[in-house]
Each structure stands twice: as structure tokens, then as C-alpha cells.
Design a protein around this motif. Structure first.
Motif, short mmCIF file in Angstrom:
data_model
loop_
_atom_site.label_atom_id
_atom_site.label_comp_id
_atom_site.label_asym_id
_atom_site.label_seq_id
_atom_site.Cartn_x
_atom_site.Cartn_y
_atom_site.Cartn_z
N LEU A 1 50.02 50.17 19.09
CA LEU A 1 48.84 49.99 19.91
C LEU A 1 48.81 50.88 21.13
N GLY A 2 49.82 51.15 21.56
CA GLY A 2 49.76 51.76 22.77
C GLY A 2 49.58 53.57 22.56
N THR A 3 50.10 53.88 21.19
CA THR A 3 49.74 54.83 20.67
C THR A 3 48.17 55.15 20.42
N LEU A 4 47.63 54.34 19.56
CA LEU A 4 46.23 54.41 19.48
C LEU A 4 45.29 54.21 20.61
N ALA A 5 45.71 53.46 21.51
CA ALA A 5 45.02 53.37 22.76
C ALA A 5 45.28 54.88 23.55
N PHE A 6 46.35 55.49 23.59
CA PHE A 6 46.11 56.88 24.08
C PHE A 6 45.25 57.72 23.51
N TYR A 7 45.35 57.53 22.25
CA TYR A 7 44.38 58.52 21.38
C TYR A 7 42.89 58.02 21.80
N GLY A 8 42.69 56.83 21.74
CA GLY A 8 41.16 56.40 22.25
C GLY A 8 40.84 57.19 23.58
N LEU A 9 41.84 56.92 24.38
CA LEU A 9 41.40 57.40 25.61
C LEU A 9 41.25 58.98 25.87
N VAL A 10 42.03 59.72 25.02
CA VAL A 10 41.88 61.09 24.93
C VAL A 10 40.16 61.40 24.39
N LYS B 1 23.78 59.71 22.10
CA LYS B 1 23.88 58.71 21.13
C LYS B 1 25.51 58.89 20.73
N TRP B 2 26.09 59.82 20.40
CA TRP B 2 27.44 60.13 20.14
C TRP B 2 28.26 59.67 21.22
N TRP B 3 27.84 60.37 22.50
CA TRP B 3 28.56 60.18 23.62
C TRP B 3 28.86 58.66 23.96
N PHE B 4 27.68 57.60 23.64
CA PHE B 4 27.78 56.39 24.04
C PHE B 4 28.85 55.72 23.12
N LEU B 5 28.71 56.22 21.83
CA LEU B 5 29.83 55.43 20.82
C LEU B 5 31.21 55.84 21.27
N PHE B 6 31.28 57.06 21.48
CA PHE B 6 32.65 57.30 21.90
C PHE B 6 33.19 56.66 22.98
N HIS B 7 32.50 56.62 23.90
CA HIS B 7 32.43 55.83 25.38
C HIS B 7 32.90 54.40 25.13
N MET B 8 32.29 53.69 24.20
CA MET B 8 32.47 52.33 23.95
C MET B 8 34.00 52.05 23.67
N LEU B 9 34.49 53.14 23.33
CA LEU B 9 36.03 52.88 22.69
C LEU B 9 36.82 52.66 24.09
N TYR C 1 36.76 50.05 25.87
CA TYR C 1 36.94 48.62 25.64
C TYR C 1 38.13 48.43 24.57
N PRO C 2 38.39 48.76 23.45
CA PRO C 2 39.35 48.74 22.53
C PRO C 2 40.60 49.33 23.32
N VAL C 3 40.57 50.43 23.95
CA VAL C 3 41.63 51.07 24.75
C VAL C 3 42.21 50.14 25.62
N PHE C 4 41.52 49.36 26.40
CA PHE C 4 41.93 48.53 27.32
C PHE C 4 42.78 47.52 26.62
N VAL C 5 42.04 47.06 25.72
CA VAL C 5 42.68 45.68 25.04
C VAL C 5 44.06 46.09 24.49
N GLY C 6 43.91 47.19 23.82
CA GLY C 6 45.11 47.61 23.15
C GLY C 6 46.29 47.90 24.27
N LEU C 7 45.97 48.72 25.38
CA LEU C 7 47.09 48.69 26.44
C LEU C 7 47.48 47.38 26.78
N LEU C 8 46.59 46.42 27.07
CA LEU C 8 46.88 45.24 27.54
C LEU C 8 48.17 44.34 26.52
N ILE C 9 47.61 44.44 25.07
CA ILE C 9 48.61 43.88 24.31
C ILE C 9 49.88 44.68 24.20
N HIS C 10 49.68 45.74 24.39
CA HIS C 10 51.01 46.86 24.60
C HIS C 10 51.84 46.45 25.70
N GLY C 11 51.28 46.17 26.87
CA GLY C 11 52.15 45.74 27.88
C GLY C 11 52.78 44.48 27.74
#
Length: 218
Positions: A99-108, A123-131, A133-143
């Protein structure tokens, strides 16, 4: 000489500190991104929040790199390059590490999409930027799963506080957007329905810079 430095680096402390600091900076960055989209956020305070939203997110990215690379040279439980870059392949805490690795890729992706916003379109910027949220959740669980200090009551309270704060400000931002009421247009000005909808959702969660703000922030 280089090997001597590596051998005597406090790798375990670097991993712990950089990981927690990266998480907290990302929390601040996402929180400010949502807060600067609030209806009451205007003028200079809004611009300041947007600036620090960007800075803290990039600082989190930098510390994330330090955190990951230090795992390679760790004395106690070193990662291989494949374990670091391939999600869920680590021999220790494979799910949490993945999850930490996926969160890092999402942040990139989030950071690159921000830099390429003009080319991607809203449109595409908005969709990518919504990542964000899952990046934050992924890092929270990772920690919580992999952090050596996650059993500490203060660290656990920190994760609970940041998680609940993110939920709270997201819900509040959505409620304030709903209460704002319909848009009033004077004269022949027309906005395409699709663009207006995308703009509404983007501003609702602080992911878009309101019209006229772009040049102010630059």
C-alpha cells in the motif's frame, strides 16, 4: 568511505522519522487543498493556503523518497529493489508495504498531473488529482500496519486525529457547497453544463483554483 557511512547511519531512525514526517506533510497538504476551496477562503489567505498546499505535498514526496531509499540500506531488515518497487512482494508486512508503494506511485501521478494541467485539460487533471484521497488512505494504513511506532498510544492517536480530520473537512466542504445555492448568471453568459459540473466538484473539494485565481497564484 561510502560503505563506512552507510554502516554507521542511524537507518532505523531515519526510516521512522522520514515516514511519519512524510505522512504528516501529506496530511497538511491535502487538508489545505480542501480548505482553500471553502467559500469563505478568499484573497490572500486563499493564495497562502494554496501555496503551502503545494509546498507541503512536494516536501512529503521528497521525504517519501528518503524513506524508501533508506529501506534499501537498512541494517535490520533491508528491502531489495524489487520489494521496494513491486507492490505486495516484500517479505515483511507485504500488504502494508504494498500500500505504501502504491500510495507513492499515486502521489507521483498527482504531482505530475498538476504540472501538466494545461495539457491534460480540466477533466483529466481533476480525475488524476482525486487520487489524493486514496493516496492519503493508503499511507495511513501503511503507517498503522508497518510502522514500528504504531503501537505507541500517541502515534495511534495521531493517525486517528488526522484520519477523522480528513473525513470531517471533506464532509464539511461538501455541505457548504450544497448550501451555496444555484449560480446566478446575468446577461448572455453561458457555461457548458459539463464544464460547470466539473468545476463545481473540483472546487467543492478544494482541487481547483477558482476563476481569476490562476494568475494570482503565479
Amino acid at each position: 568511505m561510502a560503505q563506512w557511512i552507510v554502516d554507521y547511519l542511524p537507518t532505523w531512525n531515519i526510516i521512522r522519522i522520514s515516514g511519519i514526517a512524510a505522512y504528516l506533510l501529506l496530511f497538511v497538504g491535502v487538508f489545505l487543498g480542501i480548505a482553500q476551496g471553502m467559500p469563505m477562503a478568499k484573497g490572500k489567505p486563499k493564495a497562502v493556503m494554496f501555496k503551502w498546499h503545494t509546498r507541503t505535498t512536494w516536501l512529503a514526496f521528497g521525504l517519501g523518497i528518503v524513506h524508501g531509499l533508506t529501506l534499501i540500506v537498512d541494517h535490520y531488515s533491508p528491502f531489495t529493489w524489487s520489494e521496494l518497487f513491486l507492490p505486495f512482494t516484500a517479505s515483511v508486512h507485504p500488504v502494508g508495504s504494498g500500500l505504501g508503494t502504491l500510495a507513492f506511485y499515486g502521489l507521483v501521478i498527482v504531482l505530475l498531473s498538476s504540472d501538466l494541467r494545461d495539457r491534460l485539460g480540466r477533466k483529466w487533471w481533476f480525475l488524476f488529482h482525486m487520487l489524493s484521497y486514496p493516496v492519503f488512505v493508503g499511507l495511513l494504513i501503511h503507517g498503522l500496519v508497518t510502522g514500528s511506532d504504531s503501537g505507541n498510544v500517541f502515534i495511534r492517536m495521531m493517525y486517528v486525529f488526522t484520519g477523522l480530520s480528513m473525513i470531517g473537512i471533506t464532509v464539511l466542504r461538501g455541505m457548504l457547497r450544497e448550501r451555496k445555492g444555484p449560480e446566478i448568471t446575468i446577461g448572455p453568459k453561458q457555461t457548458p453544463p459539463e464544464s460547470r459540473t466539473e468545476r463545481k466538484w473540483a472546487e467543492a473539494y478544494g482541487l481547483a483554483v477558482p476563476a481569476g485565481q490562476e494568475q494570482f497564484n503565479r
